[in-house]
Design a protein around this motif. Structure first.
Motif, short mmCIF file in Angstrom:
data_model
loop_
_atom_site.label_atom_id
_atom_site.label_comp_id
_atom_site.label_asym_id
_atom_site.label_seq_id
_atom_site.Cartn_x
_atom_site.Cartn_y
_atom_site.Cartn_z
N ASP A 81 20.68 2.34 -0.22
CA ASP A 81 20.61 1.47 -0.46
C ASP A 81 19.06 0.77 -0.68
N ALA A 94 15.47 0.06 -1.97
CA ALA A 94 15.20 -1.08 -2.21
C ALA A 94 13.75 -1.66 -3.57
N GLN A 126 11.67 -8.53 -5.29
CA GLN A 126 12.64 -7.09 -5.89
C GLN A 126 12.92 -7.49 -7.30
N HIS A 144 18.41 -3.82 -6.05
CA HIS A 144 18.38 -3.35 -5.05
C HIS A 144 19.61 -2.40 -5.01
N LYS A 199 12.72 2.93 -0.26
CA LYS A 199 12.26 1.68 -0.77
C LYS A 199 10.39 1.79 -1.79
#
Length: 127
Positions: A35, A37, A45, A48, A112
């Motif tokens: 998951d 990012a 962004q 994702h 991330k």
């Protein structure tokens, strides 16, 4: 943090960089959380989830001259910051670009990532 802790935190970042330079999508993707990012710094962004990150890199890995050269790495807590010069094939031709890469690590994976990309410098022959 000890040197061992710092090395452990940076390990997924180093391994994904090595896979990036080998243009090995399977090895590259194993270091990204499902998951995760992926952002253009500070907050745009770009992808994702692992599937979107994979799709972005499958195309990039087709570039025969793709190579990220690590210039400097800093680790604070669970954050790894790399300064790299990346050789690429841009729409205008081949060259390089400076990139600051910020990675947040969780459970041994990149959770991330933010990328601040400089202005591409084209090779002399193409100017």
């Amino acid at each position: 943090m000890t040197d061992i802790d710092l090395a452990e935190t940076a390990y997924p970042v180093q391994m994904q960089l090595e896979a990036y330079n080998a243009r090995d999508i399977e090895s590259f993707m194993q270091w990204w959380a499902a998951d995760c990012a992926y952002y253009a710094f500070p907050d745009t962004q770009l992808a994702h989830g692992a599937d979107e990150i994979r799709a972005r890199h499958v195309e990039r890995f087709k570039e025969p001259n793709l190579f990220g050269k690590l210039l400097y790495r800093s680790v604070i807590g669970n954050v790894v910051v790399d300064h790299e010069t990346v050789r690429r094939t841009f729409p205008e031709g081949t060259g390089e670009v400076d990139v600051i890469c910020i990675y947040e690590i969780a459970d041994g994976k990149i959770a991330k990532a933010w990328f601040k990309v400089g202005t591409p410098r084209l090779d002399q022959a193409q100017r």
